[in-house]
Scaffold this active site. Structure first.
Site, PDB file in Angstrom:
ATOM      1  N   ASP B 385       0.860  -1.147   0.000  1.00  0.00           N
ATOM      2  CA  ASP B 385       0.000   0.000   0.000  1.00  0.00           C
ATOM      3  C   ASP B 385       0.916   1.222   0.000  1.00  0.00           C
ATOM      4  O   ASP B 385       2.072   1.128   0.401  1.00  0.00           O
ATOM      5  CB  ASP B 385      -0.832  -0.065   1.281  1.00  0.00           C
ATOM      6  N   ASP B 726      -3.228  -0.907   5.581  1.00  0.00           N
ATOM      7  CA  ASP B 726      -3.716  -0.517   6.891  1.00  0.00           C
ATOM      8  C   ASP B 726      -5.226  -0.415   6.948  1.00  0.00           C
ATOM      9  O   ASP B 726      -5.818  -0.613   7.991  1.00  0.00           O
ATOM     10  CB  ASP B 726      -3.071   0.799   7.333  1.00  0.00           C
ATOM     11  N   ASP B 730      -8.146  -2.967   2.770  1.00  0.00           N
ATOM     12  CA  ASP B 730      -7.028  -3.855   2.449  1.00  0.00           C
ATOM     13  C   ASP B 730      -7.228  -5.256   3.002  1.00  0.00           C
ATOM     14  O   ASP B 730      -6.508  -6.178   2.629  1.00  0.00           O
ATOM     15  CB  ASP B 730      -5.724  -3.305   3.036  1.00  0.00           C
TER      16      ASP B 730
END
Lengths: 236, 1033
Positions: B385, B726, B730
């Site tokens: 990410d 986070d 996700d």
């Protein structure tokens, strides 16, 4: 490993001897279990039980043959090359030639097979030979003897030969098969004599070594250490 | 803005169908799962059918049976709570403890050992029936085996439980509170007790306690990043602005945060029925894959169990054919199995893994599942990410443009090195605007805290500007005090600017200063002059052109650009007493003086570029997957090296060569930036091709489902995929990944729950240390297994030779358990402390199907080379003991029947001595002890040679790993204890061994060492040779 190497290996081990202490038995290098085991003859097939009938020779033929075979090296003829040793003292030797002491078979008296070729079986008083296992270097102390006691004294009594089941010290120590050629281990014969008034002809006999402080006759695990127990059943 | 969001939304829709299509193709093997997922998709759609945002307040009141002013009655609320359950996400289903425990009891070799134990008892039962005085040996053995299984089971369970507990304590959160109106009263209740229809109040800083339809709002902004990945604040009001519930402004979502402003709203969904709840449950629908190390261990267990059972059965048949009693043959079978199974190994592996887990936790990598420790090491693709992982997750001033020049600002974590030229008069003006035209404020009472760490009330950009000016100018609050603010117009999306008017700090200057910032093009429109070197100049065409160039350049870097201008109001028109009014705007807002541009970005963490380089050299592909814009994503990817400096995308090439994108040869491009929009049109084959052909890939504007698709795509390439993230969005991908890493600080609970690993410092570079540890543990486990397997041959041979050649049994079954679970345990753990032989971060990640933990070379070398040497050495000790006691080796062959006969009490040896049965038994145990000591002594050599697989031991250093020496000491001490301490316990079959026998195997041990040094030498001398291929494990 060649012989020579082995020898030097043994020699170096001998050096170890002086300071390697075996905490189990309080002994130094060598065979760990340095105690006599007792064994009887005729050699039983499984359990230590002798069943026979005095009236039936075939029932004890096997035993007699076994005894004869076992006593063959003890005949006078076989022993004529052996030394006559003085009684009552250890025959400690330094080599290089080791002599073996005579064990005159007549010491076994009634059980020698000389007077009675049936070893008492035909009379209903069977002989059983008690033998000490050979152990190299073992030197008994005191006056070792084999004492045989019937479980029930009312049923039978035991005669031991040589008298008192004495084992003479002159047969010790043993120096091993290779060096000690012709060695004969001392024997004690136990003859079971059933009481005339007893109807029961069945008795358990226990023989053990006595009179020698360094020979154990009591071990929880080894039932043959310095003792042996066998059962005699005389059928009609 | 609205247009763009619509796109994301449609992407999600298509992604869902993509998954369905794919599943259909995969066949029906997992119909249930598919059904379940489809149901979830249906529910997701239902959620989208939500029409609460379209309803008027009255309609809402009717629908939910509530009253906007008075709220729900407490009784009604209690009813609803009872009916719908608490407003909390259902935690993922936990396996019951007892099941976990039982799994440990039957996993691995346990089944085999249970069978052995039961066979022992059965064998004894049969013996007992025929002979009540039968020896208790097989009962002892059966019991020992059962105890071994239970103890190792308890141990493994305890280890698991310990690591789970760390997690549990970590995940505990402070209960959230909510302000609710019930029975016409304002109450503070735990957010868990909220029900549908509750009227709640929200203010800046709160977490949104449920899905809420807003009824009124004042300057309310929410951070939706955990849902969409966007870091920009989204404004919220009570107006219905979009058909789509996800887009409309009057709905806020559970677990997002309210950044500023206040709002009142009605709860329309709680707990698992919230949109976040639905995504979270999507995560729990994703199956848990087996970890690579679990697969490796299973593979190893299969090999060993296979060998054990087949050798066992083969010799069972041989024994029966050799007219052994069947019961004896069964005992042989058990002995062979016990000899073959490394009883202590799985416990050792667990300990080794937990040691590594501890080491990783120290380096900020908290691993939830022990097995995941190694997964990180075999990782070949990391899907990271962007926000918070690669970047600092805070806006920071990156560039400035004034005096027709671009200046670079320091974006490192402490931000203190602002080295650009600050002498120009333009900078003086610009800095004043930055400080004054800003509503953000430091939270009071934190003066001693470093500026960058202070808490600021305000949105991300204003925070960045406040901190920037605080660093450069000093006390900003004091400057604002000296330049009293008389009026301000806050930023709004129609104006796209923010303005305030201040008295100046110069007591002689009576003029008011108007300062303004906003979207650059809007600011420029309002200006007629521009300040250059502190002097105002007319804003001519060339200056406007320069402005556009700079604006495009900064925008192209993925940075958010703001324009700044000011204007001194003439003192005659605007005297000190002038009453400014923000509503009527009774002051000029045009013909201002343009001062400069300033651009901000969420900058990469300073450790990330280095970490990415390390990943590169370690053969790990780093893919960025983000919800953010492609330009920003690409800029960050470039600055951290995910896209390396000299590689180009197809678009870059097209631009450079001035040709159409379609004309570019796709093979020329190394990098690719793919948006969710493009991804949605791709077939799985196209995605595979994309993933295979581009070494550098950035996915932007992706939805949660697409993250999942990307992960699955990578897994189709046989890659071991690590995912970091986070947000709640996700969590499905985290779960699907071979190893999911959630952020410890910013991570949502859902993400942490779905992850296997938590990066305590939210830092990407922690992963790299994790990879290193993971690779090291894989190597070291290889060494541990090689060490442990070696002695199996020495343990097995005695039984085979006993059966075939009739020697007195060289080692007892119980005795060898004391090797497996006594002397060998600490040494095999000690290998886990071994340092890497060479730079493990310079080689490719292992191929999960080719580079096995236990390969043929390892098995052959351990079993047939070192193992056989060990067996010989141990037999040497055994024969020495027997020879010394009177039995020469040659006389031992086929002695078994006489030897084992209880009735033979005058067995003659080679010296003419005679042995009672018990004396022989005792000698046999001495033989066991001697054989045991023989193996132990050679295992010391084995332990030392296993320190390295290729390098010389002397290069590795004999003393660097101290634990090895602890291991060696433990081997000797345990053996001494067994022989001299427990030598009198019959059941254990140990005797007090004479001192000289401990040294018989030493030359053999040295031989083993020399042999292995030779092996390593030839491997080093002739890489790639036959030797290397067959002798390197």
């Amino acid at each position: 490993m060649t012989k020579k190497e082995k020898k030097s290996f043994n020699q170096s081990l001998a050096e170890w001897k002086r300071f390697i202490y075996n905490p189990t038995s309080g002994e130094f290098l060598g065979r760990t279990a340095k105690s006599w085991g007792l064994m009887v003859f005729p050699k039983p097939l499984s359990a230590l039980e002798y069943t026979f009938s005095a009236s039936d020779p075939s029932s004890y033929r096997g035993y007699i043959e076994d005894l004869r075979k076992f006593l063959k090296p003890y005949t006078l003829e076989e022993q004529k090359n052996l030394t006559v040793c003085p009684d009552g003292i250890l025959s400690e030797q330094k080599g290089p030639v080791y002599v073996a002491c005579q064990f005159p078979i007549f010491l076994l008296q009634a059980c020698s097979g000389m007077s009675d070729p049936d070893f008492g079986y035909s009379q209903g008083s069977p002989c059983v030979l008690v033998k000490m296992n050979r152990i190299i270097g073992l030197k008994p102390e005191g006056t070792p003897r084999i004492e045989c006691i019937p479980k029930d004294e009312n049923v039978a009594s035991i005669s031991t030969y040589p008298n008192n089941g004495i084992i003479d010290l002159k047969y010790f120590p043993y120096y091993g098969k290779k060096l000690h050629v012709g060695y004969l281990q001392p024997l004690v014969a136990a003859q079971v004599i059933f009481s005339a008034n007893s109807t029961k002809k069945e008795v358990t006999v226990e023989c053990k070594i006595d009179g020698s402080p360094n020979l154990k006759n009591q071990d929880d695990r080894d039932k043959f250490l310095g003792r042996v127990a066998f059962k005699i059943i005389a059928r009609a | 803005m609205r247009q763009r969001k619509l796109e994301i939304y449609s992407v999600e829709h298509h992604a869902a169908t993509d998954i369905k299509k794919k599943e259909g193709r995969d066949g029906k093997k997992d119909n249930d799962l598919e059904l379940k997922r489809n149901q979830q998709k249906e529910e997701l759609k239902k959620e989208l059918d939500l029409d609460d945002h379209k309803l008027s307040n009255k309609e809402l009141e009717t629908k939910y049976g509530t009253d906007i002013i008075r709220g729900l009655s407490s009784t009604r609320a209690a009813e609803l709570l009872a009916q719908n359950g608490p407003n909390a996400l259902t935690p993922p289903k936990q396996t019951p403890e007892i099941i976990k425990f039982l799994k440990q009891m039957v996993g691995g070799f346990s089944i085999l050992l249970w069978v052995g134990a039961v066979l022992c008892w059965i064998a004894f039962g049969i013996q007992y029936v025929s002979n009540p005085s039968a020896s208790l040996d097989s009962v002892y053995l059966g019991t020992v085996l059962a105890v071994v299984v239970i103890l190792t089971g308890i141990f493994a369970y305890y280890q698991e439980a310990k690591s789970t507990n760390i997690m549990a304590s970590f995940c505990k959160m402070i209960p959230q509170q909510a302000v609710v109106i019930r029975d016409s009263e304002k109450k503070v209740i735990p957010a868990e007790q909220l029900v549908v229809g509750d009227i709640v109040e929200i203010k800046g800083g709160d977490q949104i306690p449920a899905d809420i339809r807003l009824l009124s709002a004042q300057g309310c902004k929410v951070d939706n990043s955990s849902l969409t990945g966007e870091s920009e604040p989204q404004s919220r009001s009570s107006e219905f602005t979009h058909e789509n519930p996800l887009e409309t402004k009057n709905i806020t979502f559970y677990s997002t945060t309210c950044l500023e402003g206040t709002a009142t709203g009605m709860v329309i969904n709680t707990g698992d029925r919230t949109i976040i709840g639905r995504i979270a449950s999507l995560a729990s629908g994703v199956g848990n894959e087996k970890t690579p190390i679990a697969i490796e261990i299973e593979h190893f267990v299969h090999i060993v169990a296979g060998v054990a059972v087949s050798v066992g059965i083969l010799f069972f048949i041989i024994a029966v054919c050799m007219k052994y009693h069947v019961l004896d043959a069964i005992i042989f079978l058990i002995a062979i199995i016990v000899a073959n199974v490394p009883e202590g190994l799985l416990a050792t592996v667990t300990v080794a893994l937990s040691l590594t887990a501890k080491r990783m936790a120290k380096k900020n990598c908290l691993v939830k599942n022990l097995e995941a420790v190694e997964t990180l090491g075999s990782t070949s693709i990391i899907c990271s990410d962007k926000t918070g992982t690669l970047t600092q997750n805070r806006m920071t001033v990156a560039h400035l443009w004034f005096d027709n020049q671009i200046f670079v600002a320091d974006t490192s974590e402490d931000n203190l090195n602002q080295g650009f030229d600050q002498s120009s008069g333009t900078w003086t003006s610009l800095s004043k605007i930055i400080a004054l035209c800003n509503r953000a404020e430091f939270k009071p009472g934190e003066e001693s805290v470093p500026i960058m760490k202070r808490v600021v009330v305000g949105d991300a950009s204003e925070t960045a500007l406040l901190k920037f000016s605080e660093v450069i100018l000093g006390d900003v609050m004091e400057i604002r005090k000296r330049n009293h603010k008389v009026v301000e117009i806050p930023f709004n999306s129609t104006n796209k600017f923010q303005l305030s008017i201040h008295q100046t700090e110069d007591p002689n200057d009576k003029r008011f200063l108007l300062v303004m910032k906003g979207a650059p093009e809007r600011i420029l429109e309002k200006c007629s002059t521009i300040m250059i070197n502190g002097k105002e100049q007319p804003l001519d065409k060339s200056m406007a052109q320069a402005f556009h160039t700079a604006y495009m350049e900064l925008g192209g870097l993925g940075e958010r650009v703001l324009g700044f201008c000011h204007f001194y109001l003439p003192a005659d028109e605007f005297p000190e007493t002038y009453s400014f009014d923000s509503e009527s705007m009774n002051f000029p807002t045009s013909n201002l003086c343009f001062v400069g541009l300033l651009s901000m970005i969420d900058p990469p963490r300073s450790t990330v570029p280095d970490a990415v380089t390390k990943c590169r050299s370690a053969g790990i592909k780093v893919i960025m997957v983000t919800g953010d814009h492609p330009i920003t994503a690409k800029a960050i990817a470039k600055s951290v090296g995910i896209i390396s400096a000299n590689s180009e995308t197809v678009e870059d090439i097209a631009k450079r060569c001035n040709i159409a994108v379609e004309q570019v040869n796709k093979r020329d491009a190394k990098a690719a930036v793919v948006t969710g929009m493009e991804l949605k049109d791709m077939s799985p084959e196209q995605l595979d091709e994309l993933l295979a052909n581009y070494p550098e890939i950035v996915f932007a504007r992706t939805s949660p489902q697409q993250k999942l698709i990307i992960v699955e795509g990578c897994q189709r390439q046989d890659a071991v995929v690590a995912v970091t993230g986070d947000g709640v969005n996700d969590s499905p991908a985290l779960k699907k990944a071979d190893i999911g890493g959630a952020m410890g600080i910013t991570g949502s609970d859902a993400a942490k729950n779905a992850a296997d690993m938590i990066l305590l410092d939210d830092n990407f570079s922690s992963i790299v240390t994790g990879v290193e540890e993971g690779r090291l543990i894989f190597d070291n486990l290889k060494k541990t297994i090689a060490y442990t397997l070696t002695k199996n041959i020495a343990e097995l041979c005695p039984f085979l030779i006993y059966i075939i050649l009739g020697l007195p049994l060289p080692i007892g079954t119980i005795t060898l358990l004391f090797i497996d679970l006594g002397t060998d345990i600490i040494p095999s753990i000690a290998l886990a402390y071994e340092k890497a032989e060479s730079d493990i971060m310079n080689r490719k990640p292992r191929h999960k199907k080719k580079d096995r933990l236990v390969n043929q070379q390892l098995a052959v070398y351990s079993y047939l080379h070192i193992g056989l040497m060990q067996a010989l050495g141990a037999f040497l000790v055994y024969f020495t003991v027997y020879a010394q006691q009177g039995f020469r080796p040659t006389s031992l062959f086929h002695l078994r029947i006489a030897w084992d006969s209880d009735h033979l009490n005058d067995l003659e040896d080679n010296y003419g001595q005679e042995w009672t049965s018990y004396q022989r038994q005792y000698l046999e145990w001495t033989g066991y002890t001697a054989f045991f000591v023989g193996i132990m002594v050679q295992q010391i050599a084995d332990l030392i040679i296993r320190k390295t697989r290729k390098n010389s031991i002397f290069k590795q250093g004999l003393f660097r790993n101290k634990v090895i020496w602890v291991g060696i000491a433990s081997q000797i001490i345990v053996a001494l204890l067994l022989s001299y301490g427990l030598g009198s316990i019959t059941a254990l079959n140990f005797t007090m061994l004479k001192a000289q026998y401990w040294f018989v195997a030493v030359p053999h041990a040295i031989l083993i060492w020399v042999y292995d040094e030779m092996r390593k030498l030839f491997i080093r001398l002739y890489p790639g040779s036959w030797w290397d291929k067959n002798m390197y494990y």
